[in-house]
Design a protein around this motif. Sequence first.
Motif, PDB file in Angstrom:
ATOM      1  N   THR A   1       8.266  -5.027  -7.616  1.00 24.96           N
ATOM      2  CA  THR A   1       8.168  -3.991  -8.651  1.00 24.96           C
ATOM      3  C   THR A   1       8.004  -2.577  -8.108  1.00 24.96           C
ATOM      4  O   THR A   1       8.231  -1.614  -8.832  1.00 24.96           O
ATOM      5  N   GLY A   2       7.577  -2.470  -6.854  1.00 24.73           N
ATOM      6  CA  GLY A   2       7.304  -1.143  -6.303  1.00 24.73           C
ATOM      7  C   GLY A   2       5.949  -0.601  -6.697  1.00 24.73           C
ATOM      8  O   GLY A   2       5.571   0.494  -6.267  1.00 24.73           O
ATOM      9  N   LEU A   3       5.195  -1.361  -7.486  1.00 23.32           N
ATOM     10  CA  LEU A   3       3.834  -0.950  -7.842  1.00 23.32           C
ATOM     11  C   LEU A   3       2.898  -1.208  -6.661  1.00 23.32           C
ATOM     12  O   LEU A   3       3.207  -2.001  -5.771  1.00 23.32           O
ATOM     13  N   PRO A   4       1.731  -0.576  -6.640  1.00 26.62           N
ATOM     14  CA  PRO A   4       0.711  -0.956  -5.666  1.00 26.62           C
ATOM     15  C   PRO A   4       0.356  -2.437  -5.836  1.00 26.62           C
ATOM     16  O   PRO A   4       0.553  -3.013  -6.908  1.00 26.62           O
ATOM     17  N   ASN A   5      -0.171  -3.058  -4.777  1.00 29.03           N
ATOM     18  CA  ASN A   5      -0.501  -4.478  -4.841  1.00 29.03           C
ATOM     19  C   ASN A   5      -2.013  -4.692  -4.893  1.00 29.03           C
ATOM     20  O   ASN A   5      -2.772  -3.752  -5.106  1.00 29.03           O
ATOM     21  N   ARG A   6      -2.441  -5.936  -4.706  1.00 29.29           N
ATOM     22  CA  ARG A   6      -3.867  -6.270  -4.793  1.00 29.29           C
ATOM     23  C   ARG A   6      -4.689  -5.496  -3.761  1.00 29.29           C
ATOM     24  O   ARG A   6      -5.801  -5.046  -4.058  1.00 29.29           O
ATOM     25  N   ILE A   7      -4.153  -5.344  -2.553  1.00 31.64           N
ATOM     26  CA  ILE A   7      -4.875  -4.598  -1.521  1.00 31.64           C
ATOM     27  C   ILE A   7      -5.134  -3.174  -1.988  1.00 31.64           C
ATOM     28  O   ILE A   7      -6.225  -2.630  -1.804  1.00 31.64           O
ATOM     29  N   ALA A   8      -4.110  -2.563  -2.595  1.00 32.18           N
ATOM     30  CA  ALA A   8      -4.250  -1.191  -3.076  1.00 32.18           C
ATOM     31  C   ALA A   8      -5.280  -1.102  -4.195  1.00 32.18           C
ATOM     32  O   ALA A   8      -6.057  -0.137  -4.265  1.00 32.18           O
ATOM     33  N   LEU A   9      -5.304  -2.097  -5.088  1.00 33.06           N
ATOM     34  CA  LEU A   9      -6.274  -2.092  -6.184  1.00 33.06           C
ATOM     35  C   LEU A   9      -7.694  -2.231  -5.637  1.00 33.06           C
ATOM     36  O   LEU A   9      -8.611  -1.511  -6.066  1.00 33.06           O
ATOM     37  N   THR A  10      -7.878  -3.143  -4.686  1.00 32.80           N
ATOM     38  CA  THR A  10      -9.199  -3.324  -4.081  1.00 32.80           C
ATOM     39  C   THR A  10      -9.671  -2.033  -3.421  1.00 32.80           C
ATOM     40  O   THR A  10     -10.844  -1.650  -3.516  1.00 32.80           O
TER      41      THR A  10
ATOM     42  N   LYS B   1      10.940  -4.670 -15.468  1.00 30.10           N
ATOM     43  CA  LYS B   1      10.912  -3.887 -16.700  1.00 30.10           C
ATOM     44  C   LYS B   1       9.472  -3.675 -17.174  1.00 30.10           C
ATOM     45  O   LYS B   1       9.101  -2.571 -17.606  1.00 30.10           O
ATOM     46  N   LEU B   2       8.670  -4.722 -17.052  1.00 32.78           N
ATOM     47  CA  LEU B   2       7.265  -4.622 -17.450  1.00 32.78           C
ATOM     48  C   LEU B   2       6.519  -3.648 -16.537  1.00 32.78           C
ATOM     49  O   LEU B   2       5.698  -2.850 -17.002  1.00 32.78           O
ATOM     50  N   ALA B   3       6.810  -3.695 -15.243  1.00 26.23           N
ATOM     51  CA  ALA B   3       6.173  -2.780 -14.294  1.00 26.23           C
ATOM     52  C   ALA B   3       6.501  -1.334 -14.633  1.00 26.23           C
ATOM     53  O   ALA B   3       5.637  -0.451 -14.563  1.00 26.23           O
TER      54      ALA B   3
ATOM     55  N   LYS C   1      -2.001   7.579 -16.837  1.00 25.80           N
ATOM     56  CA  LYS C   1      -2.019   8.989 -16.450  1.00 25.80           C
ATOM     57  C   LYS C   1      -2.021   9.110 -14.928  1.00 25.80           C
ATOM     58  O   LYS C   1      -2.153   8.118 -14.207  1.00 25.80           O
ATOM     59  N   LYS C   2      -1.905  10.322 -14.446  1.00 24.63           N
ATOM     60  CA  LYS C   2      -1.749  10.590 -13.019  1.00 24.63           C
ATOM     61  C   LYS C   2      -2.888  10.020 -12.194  1.00 24.63           C
ATOM     62  O   LYS C   2      -2.665   9.439 -11.125  1.00 24.63           O
ATOM     63  N   ASN C   3      -4.117  10.147 -12.665  1.00 22.41           N
ATOM     64  CA  ASN C   3      -5.284   9.725 -11.885  1.00 22.41           C
ATOM     65  C   ASN C   3      -5.704   8.284 -12.136  1.00 22.41           C
ATOM     66  O   ASN C   3      -6.686   7.812 -11.569  1.00 22.41           O
ATOM     67  N   ASP C   4      -4.961   7.581 -13.007  1.00 20.66           N
ATOM     68  CA  ASP C   4      -5.248   6.170 -13.253  1.00 20.66           C
ATOM     69  C   ASP C   4      -4.465   5.309 -12.260  1.00 20.66           C
ATOM     70  O   ASP C   4      -3.605   5.801 -11.539  1.00 20.66           O
ATOM     71  N   HIS C   5      -4.769   4.024 -12.245  1.00 20.27           N
ATOM     72  CA  HIS C   5      -4.163   3.138 -11.249  1.00 20.27           C
ATOM     73  C   HIS C   5      -3.702   1.845 -11.907  1.00 20.27           C
ATOM     74  O   HIS C   5      -4.410   1.252 -12.716  1.00 20.27           O
ATOM     75  N   VAL C   6      -2.487   1.381 -11.526  1.00 22.00           N
ATOM     76  CA  VAL C   6      -2.003   0.078 -11.959  1.00 22.00           C
ATOM     77  C   VAL C   6      -1.418  -0.632 -10.747  1.00 22.00           C
ATOM     78  O   VAL C   6      -0.713  -0.035  -9.932  1.00 22.00           O
ATOM     79  N   SER C   7      -1.735  -1.917 -10.613  1.00 15.15           N
ATOM     80  CA  SER C   7      -1.245  -2.733  -9.504  1.00 15.15           C
ATOM     81  C   SER C   7      -0.730  -4.061 -10.037  1.00 15.15           C
ATOM     82  O   SER C   7      -1.202  -4.561 -11.063  1.00 15.15           O
ATOM     83  N   ARG C   8       0.244  -4.605  -9.323  1.00 14.83           N
ATOM     84  CA  ARG C   8       0.620  -6.006  -9.564  1.00 14.83           C
ATOM     85  C   ARG C   8      -0.174  -6.817  -8.554  1.00 14.83           C
ATOM     86  O   ARG C   8       0.065  -6.749  -7.356  1.00 14.83           O
ATOM     87  N   THR C   9      -1.127  -7.586  -9.046  1.00 17.64           N
ATOM     88  CA  THR C   9      -2.056  -8.262  -8.147  1.00 17.64           C
ATOM     89  C   THR C   9      -1.600  -9.662  -7.762  1.00 17.64           C
ATOM     90  O   THR C   9      -1.899 -10.138  -6.677  1.00 17.64           O
ATOM     91  N   GLU C  10      -0.875 -10.332  -8.647  1.00 20.90           N
ATOM     92  CA  GLU C  10      -0.337 -11.657  -8.367  1.00 20.90           C
ATOM     93  C   GLU C  10       0.995 -11.789  -9.086  1.00 20.90           C
ATOM     94  O   GLU C  10       1.510 -10.821  -9.645  1.00 20.90           O
ATOM     95  N   GLY C  11       1.539 -13.008  -9.082  1.00 26.08           N
ATOM     96  CA  GLY C  11       2.859 -13.206  -9.674  1.00 26.08           C
ATOM     97  C   GLY C  11       3.002 -12.678 -11.082  1.00 26.08           C
ATOM     98  O   GLY C  11       3.934 -11.933 -11.388  1.00 26.08           O
ATOM     99  N   ASP C  12       2.089 -13.039 -11.972  1.00 25.19           N
ATOM    100  CA  ASP C  12       2.192 -12.608 -13.368  1.00 25.19           C
ATOM    101  C   ASP C  12       0.938 -11.862 -13.807  1.00 25.19           C
ATOM    102  O   ASP C  12       0.600 -11.851 -14.992  1.00 25.19           O
ATOM    103  N   GLU C  13       0.258 -11.237 -12.858  1.00 27.74           N
ATOM    104  CA  GLU C  13      -1.006 -10.567 -13.166  1.00 27.74           C
ATOM    105  C   GLU C  13      -0.991  -9.122 -12.680  1.00 27.74           C
ATOM    106  O   GLU C  13      -0.461  -8.820 -11.613  1.00 27.74           O
TER     107      GLU C  13
END
Length: 348
Positions: free
Chosen positions: A190-199, A243-245, A253-265
């Motif tokens: 997805t190109g989103l940050p992953n679990r490591i980035a969220l942690t 598409k969901l990502a 918003k700019k200062n908020d964070h979203v990550s794909r942490t697992e397959g469907d999470e």
Amino acid sequence: MQNATRNAMQHEGARPAALTDTQKIAQHMARLSIAGLPRNYELLYEAVAGHNAALASDIAALGSHPQQAKLDALGLQYRLVSHCGLAAEAAGSEAGKLLREAAERLADGVRQKHAFLRAAEALLESISGNGDQSLAAFMSEMEFLAASLTSVLSSEAGLEVKLLADAERIEMLERAMSAVQSASVTDALTGLPNRIALTKAIGELYELKEGVAGGALIMVDIDDFKQLNAKYGVQAGNKLMKKLADLFRKSIKKNDHVSRTEGDEFGFLFANVGMREALAIAERLRHSVEDNMVFATSDKGDPGRLTISLGIALSSDAATPAQLEANARVALLAAQSNRRQPVQAFGR
């Protein structure tokens, strides 16, 4: 005795238990004669349990007894964390070697300059202390000094060329390490940050004085996504995931964070947000998915609409980042178990 015999017969007639992901991966690794390294396990896990059909195909193309270097190249291509770390370590090691060699060459250049200066000083002492020195002897000493100077200048020129080449190589390695580090915290699909980035983001939130009291973590899970993959295929599932990502990326918003942490999470992290605001955000996310994630199906009984479950936890209720993640997951599990209330908050 009769009961034991009856139980044994029942067990013999029973269907074998379904293999776990770990067992499937172990079987694949044994069949392909892949070394039991942690990074190889991660590679096979992504292909088998992560339903990454492209990676599974690439691994199969290597045949049995695949070379470790080729497996590592695949891991880096698919930006798996352990392989990115391996590449960064190799790049860092090469950069360190280049720096050590450059330091040795500089030290050798300094030694040559000192030798030339000592020779020049000796010649000056010889000239000043021996006024009767013959012209031939003087010319011989001058020729020696000129040869020494030529050697020093030649060495300096070679050193400059090599240092410039080393500097360019080190710059390339720095760019490569930066790219690898970026890849290690980015979800390949997805190109989103992953679990490591969220942690990491949660840890940074807790480092702020105001962060602990004013942060919210929302964990999101796609309902029945494994069944959707099984029914319509992994490619269709990946397309919906991308598409969901994109939808989630546009929802923050700019200062908020979203990550794909697992397959469907997925995980959302918000600063300066209380429970009322977090609940409102979660409801907006839920409605946004239900309104926009609609896809065509050939099954008249299937509306072709994604739904999600969401679990909310506040940093003010958790003393540590790990506790915040655990609280959010507890809330998410509660939401998943009660489809009539797909948004649940920890402790509420």
